[in-house]
Design an enzyme around this catalytic site. Structure first.
Site, PDB file in Angstrom:
ATOM      1  CG  HIS A 151      34.100  18.348  44.980  1.00 51.23           C
ATOM      2  ND1 HIS A 151      33.194  17.668  45.762  1.00 51.23           N
ATOM      3  CD2 HIS A 151      33.388  19.252  44.239  1.00 51.23           C
ATOM      4  CE1 HIS A 151      31.978  18.147  45.508  1.00 51.23           C
ATOM      5  NE2 HIS A 151      32.074  19.094  44.586  1.00 51.23           N
ATOM      6  NE  ARG A 173      32.168  22.100  46.825  1.00 50.74           N
ATOM      7  CZ  ARG A 173      31.726  20.960  47.371  1.00 50.74           C
ATOM      8  NH1 ARG A 173      32.527  20.205  48.098  1.00 50.74           N
ATOM      9  NH2 ARG A 173      30.486  20.571  47.175  1.00 50.74           N
ATOM     10  CD  GLU A 200      32.035  13.010  50.920  1.00 51.81           C
ATOM     11  OE1 GLU A 200      33.185  13.428  51.141  1.00 51.81           O
ATOM     12  OE2 GLU A 200      31.287  13.487  50.054  1.00 51.81           O
ATOM     13  CD  GLU A 241      36.069  16.384  47.721  1.00 48.44           C
ATOM     14  OE1 GLU A 241      35.700  15.383  47.071  1.00 48.44           O
ATOM     15  OE2 GLU A 241      35.281  17.278  48.088  1.00 48.44           O
ATOM     16  CG  HIS A 259      32.946  13.352  46.738  1.00 51.79           C
ATOM     17  ND1 HIS A 259      32.740  14.670  46.457  1.00 51.79           N
ATOM     18  CD2 HIS A 259      32.212  12.671  45.821  1.00 51.79           C
ATOM     19  CE1 HIS A 259      31.931  14.805  45.430  1.00 51.79           C
ATOM     20  NE2 HIS A 259      31.585  13.596  45.014  1.00 51.79           N
TER      21      HIS A 259
HETATM   22  O1  PAY Z   1      24.919  14.820  48.392  1.00 52.28           O
HETATM   23  O2  PAY Z   1      26.504  13.597  47.702  1.00 52.28           O
HETATM   24  C1  PAY Z   1      26.127  14.597  48.280  1.00 52.28           C
HETATM   25  C2  PAY Z   1      27.121  15.568  48.847  1.00 52.28           C
HETATM   26  C3  PAY Z   1      28.500  15.051  48.798  1.00 52.28           C
HETATM   27  C4  PAY Z   1      29.618  16.081  48.959  1.00 52.28           C
HETATM   28  C5  PAY Z   1      29.261  17.402  48.294  1.00 52.28           C
HETATM   29  O3  PAY Z   1      29.221  17.415  47.065  1.00 52.28           O
HETATM   30  O4  PAY Z   1      29.022  18.411  48.963  1.00 52.28           O
HETATM   31  C6  PAY Z   1      30.048  16.261  50.383  1.00 52.28           C
HETATM   32  C7  PAY Z   1      31.294  17.136  50.540  1.00 52.28           C
HETATM   33  C8  PAY Z   1      32.282  16.804  49.434  1.00 52.28           C
HETATM   34  O5  PAY Z   1      32.940  15.758  49.467  1.00 52.28           O
HETATM   35  O6  PAY Z   1      32.377  17.619  48.524  1.00 52.28           O
HETATM   36  C9  PAY Z   1      31.952  16.986  51.914  1.00 52.28           C
HETATM   37  C10 PAY Z   1      33.159  17.863  52.085  1.00 52.28           C
HETATM   38  C11 PAY Z   1      33.776  17.692  53.462  1.00 52.28           C
HETATM   39  C12 PAY Z   1      32.817  19.346  51.902  1.00 52.28           C
HETATM   40  O7  PAY Z   1      33.498  20.032  51.141  1.00 52.28           O
HETATM   41  O8  PAY Z   1      31.853  19.803  52.534  1.00 52.28           O
HETATM   42 ZN    ZN Z   2      33.592  16.328  47.245  1.00 49.15          ZN
END
Ligand code: PAY
Ligand code: ZN
Length: 311
Positions: free
Chosen positions: A70, A128, A272, A73, A198
């Site tokens: 992403h 993102r 995270e 990040e 992330h």
């Molecule tokens: O299932 O591994 C997962 C989800 C992990 C991340 C995602 O791909 O949505 C969680 C989010 C991220 O790091 O991209 C959290 C962040 C804060 C967001 O953008 O919601």
């Molecule tokens: Zn992410």
């Protein structure tokens, strides 16, 4: 070393500097580091990973780590670089790292979503996704962490290309996910551990996001993850939670972590990193060092456990 001598690991770096950093790391540590081409991004930029490996005759397991899937990040690519630096500066004198490197090869992809990362530097700090055009060029970017072939686009992802969690046109439809997944697939018998970094949220996530069902080594994944969270906390007092995405975050499908577990990689985690939302994606550079130090403790704890399991 034009870049390396003065390279600050307490700063965020634009992509050109990270490319140069990789080149110089490879040249300075030729005895243990090689650089390998993985594929091209949508905008035709080369993706390289660094392989840290000590020549030896014993069969070694692979540890995979990617950062920056992403774009916004930024602490994640900073950690990948920190990790490489720590291993290289310490493997000769630090017995813990020496032992790990004797038995494990590290494959590190510092920035997976290069096009998106560059876009966050030039145009939109909070971008993102990747940068591939969709719908006749009316919207841009696929969420690469919804594009893997793991119950693709069934839940917690969108078919709408305007969405932040757009899953793409099909599983592995993007050049970046295709490059990573073909490579991982080709090595999967030897990959012991898949780590994808992330931010933010301070979580160690285990499979799955697409179901509340648990993988067959769930207890072990939690145990290893919890021990890592304890090691992390011991460094600077930062609290992390450990659990599956579906349980402690939200439902997601098509994540690389779930896909890696589904193709048989036993230890598969999403980290995270900091923080808990105060600064969110825009974590100040003053926090890079502490974040990387504590994350290093967590990752080493996981690697110690992976090592114990195989030897
Ligand atoms: O299932 O591994 C997962 C989800 C992990 C991340 C995602 O791909 O949505 C969680 C989010 C991220 O790091 O991209 C959290 C962040 C804060 C967001 O953008 O919601
Ligand atoms: Zn992410």
């Amino acid at each position: 070393w034009r870049i390396l001598e003065t390279y600050s690991y307490n700063r965020y770096h634009p992509m050109e500097e990270i490319y140069q950093w990789m080149n110089e790391i490879r040249e300075k540590y030729t005895e243990v580091v090689t650089q390998h081409f993985l594929g091209m991004t949508y905008e035709s930029r080369p993706m390289y990973y660094l392989k840290i490996s000590q020549p030896s005759n014993n069969p070694k397991k692979i540890i995979w780590m990617d950062c920056g899937i992403h774009a916004r990040e930024w602490i994640a690519p900073a950690f990948c670089q920190w990790f490489v630096k720590e291993i290289l500066q310490n493997y000769k004198d630090n017995s813990r790292i020496r032992r790990l490197l004797k038995n494990l090869d590290f494959y590190v992809l510092p920035v997976l979503n290069i096009d998106g990362y560059i876009y966050t530097w030039t145009t939109d700090r909070l971008w993102r996704k990747s940068r591939s055009p969709h719908n006749n060029g009316t919207c841009f970017g696929t969420d690469l962490n919804r594009n893997f072939d793991a119950s693709w686009c069934s839940i917690g992802a969108s078919h709408n290309c305007e969405s932040l969690t757009f899953c793409g046109m099909g599983p592995m439809s993007e050049p970046e996910t295709k490059a990573v997944s073909s490579f991982i697939e080709s090595k999967k018998e030897n990959i012991a551990c898949f780590l994808t970094m992330h931010s933010y949220g301070q979580l160690i996530l285990v499979p799955y996001g697409y179901t509340k069902n648990k993988s067959n080594n769930h207890e072990e994944l939690i145990q290893v993850g919890q021990k890592a969270a304890n090691a992390l906390k011991a460094k600077h007092g930062t609290n992390y939670r450990v659990g599956s995405s579906a349980d402690i975050l939200y439902a997601t499908s098509g994540s690389s972590r779930d896909w890696a577990r589904d193709i048989g990689i036993p230890f598969s985690y999403t980290f995270e990193l900091r923080d808990n939302g105060t600064y969110g994606f825009v974590l100040p550079e003053t926090q890079i060092q502490a974040t990387c130090e504590e994350t290093m403790e967590a990752v080493l704890s996981v690697l110690d456990d992976v090592y114990e399991k195989y030897w």
